[in-house]
Write a protein that holds these residues in place. Structure first.
Motif, PDB file in Angstrom:
ATOM      1  N   LYS A 114     -75.605  24.371  22.300  1.00 30.21           N
ATOM      2  CA  LYS A 114     -76.012  22.973  22.074  1.00 30.21           C
ATOM      3  C   LYS A 114     -77.469  22.909  21.613  1.00 30.21           C
ATOM      4  O   LYS A 114     -77.815  22.097  20.749  1.00 30.21           O
ATOM      5  CB  LYS A 114     -75.820  22.170  23.355  1.00 30.21           C
ATOM      6  CG  LYS A 114     -74.369  22.076  23.811  1.00 30.21           C
ATOM      7  CD  LYS A 114     -74.225  21.215  25.041  1.00 30.21           C
ATOM      8  CE  LYS A 114     -72.769  21.114  25.477  1.00 30.21           C
ATOM      9  NZ  LYS A 114     -72.616  20.273  26.689  1.00 30.21           N
ATOM     10  N   PHE A 115     -78.353  23.777  22.185  1.00 29.26           N
ATOM     11  CA  PHE A 115     -79.739  23.817  21.714  1.00 29.26           C
ATOM     12  C   PHE A 115     -79.791  24.214  20.244  1.00 29.26           C
ATOM     13  O   PHE A 115     -80.547  23.638  19.442  1.00 29.26           O
ATOM     14  CB  PHE A 115     -80.547  24.799  22.559  1.00 29.26           C
ATOM     15  CG  PHE A 115     -80.701  24.394  23.997  1.00 29.26           C
ATOM     16  CD1 PHE A 115     -80.418  23.085  24.394  1.00 29.26           C
ATOM     17  CD2 PHE A 115     -81.101  25.301  24.971  1.00 29.26           C
ATOM     18  CE1 PHE A 115     -80.562  22.697  25.726  1.00 29.26           C
ATOM     19  CE2 PHE A 115     -81.243  24.930  26.287  1.00 29.26           C
ATOM     20  CZ  PHE A 115     -80.965  23.627  26.666  1.00 29.26           C
ATOM     21  N   ALA A 147     -78.534  17.150  26.060  1.00 28.97           N
ATOM     22  CA  ALA A 147     -77.657  18.267  26.408  1.00 28.97           C
ATOM     23  C   ALA A 147     -77.885  18.729  27.844  1.00 28.97           C
ATOM     24  O   ALA A 147     -76.943  19.053  28.568  1.00 28.97           O
ATOM     25  CB  ALA A 147     -77.882  19.421  25.432  1.00 28.97           C
ATOM     26  N   VAL A 148     -79.160  18.737  28.284  1.00 33.95           N
ATOM     27  CA  VAL A 148     -79.454  19.176  29.653  1.00 33.95           C
ATOM     28  C   VAL A 148     -78.972  18.135  30.654  1.00 33.95           C
ATOM     29  O   VAL A 148     -78.474  18.471  31.736  1.00 33.95           O
ATOM     30  CB  VAL A 148     -80.960  19.459  29.793  1.00 33.95           C
ATOM     31  CG1 VAL A 148     -81.311  19.813  31.234  1.00 33.95           C
ATOM     32  CG2 VAL A 148     -81.380  20.603  28.879  1.00 33.95           C
ATOM     33  N   LEU A 200     -75.785  26.346  27.710  1.00 38.81           N
ATOM     34  CA  LEU A 200     -76.433  25.277  26.926  1.00 38.81           C
ATOM     35  C   LEU A 200     -77.011  25.786  25.619  1.00 38.81           C
ATOM     36  O   LEU A 200     -77.467  24.993  24.783  1.00 38.81           O
ATOM     37  CB  LEU A 200     -77.537  24.617  27.755  1.00 38.81           C
ATOM     38  CG  LEU A 200     -77.092  23.828  28.980  1.00 38.81           C
ATOM     39  CD1 LEU A 200     -78.304  23.347  29.759  1.00 38.81           C
ATOM     40  CD2 LEU A 200     -76.226  22.643  28.579  1.00 38.81           C
ATOM     41  N   ARG A 201     -77.065  27.106  25.419  1.00 40.85           N
ATOM     42  CA  ARG A 201     -77.710  27.666  24.219  1.00 40.85           C
ATOM     43  C   ARG A 201     -77.039  27.185  22.928  1.00 40.85           C
ATOM     44  O   ARG A 201     -77.749  26.831  21.977  1.00 40.85           O
ATOM     45  CB  ARG A 201     -77.702  29.197  24.308  1.00 40.85           C
ATOM     46  CG  ARG A 201     -78.407  29.854  23.136  1.00 40.85           C
ATOM     47  CD  ARG A 201     -78.367  31.366  23.262  1.00 40.85           C
ATOM     48  NE  ARG A 201     -78.988  32.007  22.121  1.00 40.85           N
ATOM     49  CZ  ARG A 201     -79.019  33.320  21.914  1.00 40.85           C
ATOM     50  NH1 ARG A 201     -78.446  34.126  22.823  1.00 40.85           N
ATOM     51  NH2 ARG A 201     -79.585  33.825  20.851  1.00 40.85           N
ATOM     52  N   VAL A 239     -75.233  28.312  33.708  1.00 40.19           N
ATOM     53  CA  VAL A 239     -75.226  26.977  33.083  1.00 40.19           C
ATOM     54  C   VAL A 239     -76.233  26.918  31.949  1.00 40.19           C
ATOM     55  O   VAL A 239     -75.966  26.379  30.865  1.00 40.19           O
ATOM     56  CB  VAL A 239     -75.507  25.897  34.138  1.00 40.19           C
ATOM     57  CG1 VAL A 239     -75.659  24.540  33.479  1.00 40.19           C
ATOM     58  CG2 VAL A 239     -74.384  25.850  35.179  1.00 40.19           C
ATOM     59  N   VAL A 240     -77.440  27.506  32.151  1.00 45.59           N
ATOM     60  CA  VAL A 240     -78.462  27.484  31.096  1.00 45.59           C
ATOM     61  C   VAL A 240     -77.992  28.294  29.895  1.00 45.59           C
ATOM     62  O   VAL A 240     -78.204  27.903  28.730  1.00 45.59           O
ATOM     63  CB  VAL A 240     -79.798  28.008  31.653  1.00 45.59           C
ATOM     64  CG1 VAL A 240     -80.815  28.176  30.536  1.00 45.59           C
ATOM     65  CG2 VAL A 240     -80.338  27.059  32.718  1.00 45.59           C
ATOM     66  N   ASN A 257     -76.399  16.308  30.563  1.00 48.21           N
ATOM     67  CA  ASN A 257     -74.951  16.362  30.733  1.00 48.21           C
ATOM     68  C   ASN A 257     -74.483  17.622  31.453  1.00 48.21           C
ATOM     69  O   ASN A 257     -73.284  17.822  31.630  1.00 48.21           O
ATOM     70  CB  ASN A 257     -74.264  16.270  29.368  1.00 48.21           C
ATOM     71  CG  ASN A 257     -74.492  14.931  28.706  1.00 48.21           C
ATOM     72  OD1 ASN A 257     -74.649  13.918  29.389  1.00 48.21           O
ATOM     73  ND2 ASN A 257     -74.539  14.901  27.381  1.00 48.21           N
ATOM     74  N   ALA A 258     -75.403  18.512  31.838  1.00 46.51           N
ATOM     75  CA  ALA A 258     -75.018  19.750  32.514  1.00 46.51           C
ATOM     76  C   ALA A 258     -74.681  19.467  33.974  1.00 46.51           C
ATOM     77  O   ALA A 258     -75.075  18.444  34.548  1.00 46.51           O
ATOM     78  CB  ALA A 258     -76.148  20.777  32.413  1.00 46.51           C
ATOM     79  N   THR A 285     -86.068  20.268  34.540  1.00 49.42           N
ATOM     80  CA  THR A 285     -84.781  19.703  34.951  1.00 49.42           C
ATOM     81  C   THR A 285     -84.788  19.455  36.451  1.00 49.42           C
ATOM     82  O   THR A 285     -85.029  20.366  37.240  1.00 49.42           O
ATOM     83  CB  THR A 285     -83.635  20.651  34.590  1.00 49.42           C
ATOM     84  OG1 THR A 285     -83.727  20.982  33.205  1.00 49.42           O
ATOM     85  CG2 THR A 285     -82.282  20.005  34.879  1.00 49.42           C
TER      86      THR A 285
END
Length: 474
Positions: free
Chosen positions: A394-395, A447-448, A391-392, A387-388, A450-451, A417
């Protein structure tokens, strides 16, 4: 008691007002019993008084007990909360009774006590069941409550109550429609006339061509300018020579009355030039609309060579030789340059020498990259790394958006988180922020939040996500 006589007359040996044998009166027909199986009539007795009596019009099971869903609610713990005292099985009723109940029942075999019916009753669970016929009746004692029952013919259906016609008509029946229609047409007529008086759709249209042409004609028909000739002026040799030479123009001018103002050729040329200048200025002020086109189409307007006018500078202004169309600028024709004709007015491409403005070159701003360090979790989450990693992008998008406003931005942040027991992110707090703007940090936190992680269970988990942002190429 006498009855109303039915029929056209009395028979032989029968007094008027008496019914014939076998004749059914209207009252008897009204109360005639309804055909069909009989229904239960139950009376509820408490304290020696009948407190409720009910006819079960629909053949269905009768329940008793302390539950509010029971047909008869009684305060007794001797029966369950909802007990079927009279159960309908198929088309026949059956009496169900328990140990401890008392009473007497009249059946086809005779009158029997409840205790005596246990031997011939069928055992169903902890209850006893006896079939009842339509001639059965009796009483059942449950604690301090007594039930009296018997089978009776179903009562005739009651007619559905209907409202009087005066009430059913409503408001629509009370309206005088003739008067309402007349009033509506009257309002439409009066308000339509008032609206027409105050509106402009009945005004005659304005002829723009006529107005423009009238201004042009007015400028051409201006009265001549009266010039005074000085008395002490000495006639020039050219004037003397012209006076000695006969000409058609001089003969025509000499035919006027004494004291009348005559216009010379020079003054006529000057007035014509002024009229042409005013005409061109008005055409330019109106921007070449349909009215101007209509004025130009008139046969009494002499055609002009606009290219020649622009080159010579005559008929436009006394200070410049440019032909400017419209009040906001437009095409400019300068005398003496290539393409100075009317066809070159719409050329917006470079100057007379054909030079261009060059090729357009797009300049890209700086772009950055997001580097995610090793994450730590208080409670292991199975898909945390995946999952992390997802997210890259979006970061990176948040960082590139911040570089648009601050090209030299670079730094790092750690997102603390908090994952709920069901896997949803309940909080995403920023710590150890360095070199990043608040907008970039807020974008990363969104962004985090919404994970979605796998459910860690228990009381959840806390994951630390370190992210470093650097510009590409550094």
């Amino acid at each position: 008691m006498s009855q109303t006589h039915q029929g056209s007359g009395a028979g032989p040996g029968q007094q008027p007002g008496q019914n014939r044998p076998g004749q059914m009166t209207a009252v008897m027909r009204a109360v005639a019993q309804q055909a069909g199986p009989k229904v239960l009539r139950i009376g509820l007795v408490q304290g020696g008084r009948v407190i409720e009596e009910r006819i079960i019009k629909q053949r269905t099971s009768v329940t008793i007990g302390t539950s509010e869903k029971s047909m008869f609610v009684i305060p007794s713990q001797a029966v369950p909360a909802q007990f079927k005292l009279f159960e309908l099985i198929g088309t026949e009723y059956h009496l169900n009774f328990l140990d401890g109940m008392k009473g007497r029942v009249a059946l086809q075999t005779g009158i029997s006590d409840i205790e005596g019916l246990r031997g011939q009753a069928r055992r169903v669970g902890n209850a006893y069941q006896v079939r009842l016929t339509e001639e059965a009746r009796g009483k059942i004692v449950v604690g301090e409550t007594t039930f009296l029952f018997q089978f009776v013919a179903p009562p005739p259906p009651q007619p559905r109550p209907q409202l009087p016609l005066s009430v059913k008509g409503g408001l629509a029946s009370q309206i005088d429609w003739d008067l309402t229609i007349i009033a509506a047409f009257s309002f439409l007529l009066h308000f339509g006339l008032i609206g027409a008086m105050y509106s402009d759709w009945m005004d005659p249209p304005v002829n723009e061509d006529f107005n423009i042409q009238g201004l042009v004609d007015l400028s051409k028909n201006l009265p001549p300018v009266q010039t005074e000739t000085p008395t002490d002026a000495t006639p020039s040799p050219s004037a003397t020579a012209s006076a000695s030479q006969p000409s058609e123009g001089k003969k025509a001018s000499s035919g006027g009355k004494a004291g009348g103002g005559s216009v010379s050729d020079r003054q006529a040329a000057a007035l014509s030039q002024q009229a042409e200048a005013m005409q061109m200025q008005m055409l330019a002020a109106f921007g070449g609309n349909s009215a101007v086109q209509g004025a130009l189409n008139r046969s009494d307007i002499p055609p002009q060579d606009l290219s020649g006018v622009a080159k010579s500078g005559a008929g436009v202004s006394n200070t410049g030789g440019d032909l400017r169309l419209g009040s906001g600028g437009g095409g400019v024709v300068q005398p003496g340059k290539a393409g100075g004709g009317l066809a070159g007015i719409g050329n917006t491409g470079g100057g007379g020498t054909g030079s261009g403005a060059g090729k357009e070159t797009a300049v890209k701003g700086p772009t950055g990259d997001a580097q995610i360090g090793s994450t730590t979790a208080s409670v292991p989450v199975s898909n945390a790394e995946r999952v992390v990693a997802g997210l890259r992008p979006k970061f990176r998008a948040c960082y590139n958006k911040g570089l648009a406003s601050d090209p030299g931005m670079a730094g790092a942040v750690t997102i603390v988180t908090k994952v709920a027991p069901n896997g949803e992110v309940s909080a995403a707090d920023a710590s150890n922020v360095s070199g990043l703007s608040s907008d970039v940090v807020a974008c990363i936190q969104r962004a985090v939040r919404n994970a979605q992680f796998d459910a860690p269970g228990g009381s959840g988990s806390t994951i630390n996500i370190p992210v470093k942002f650097v510009q590409q190429g550094k």
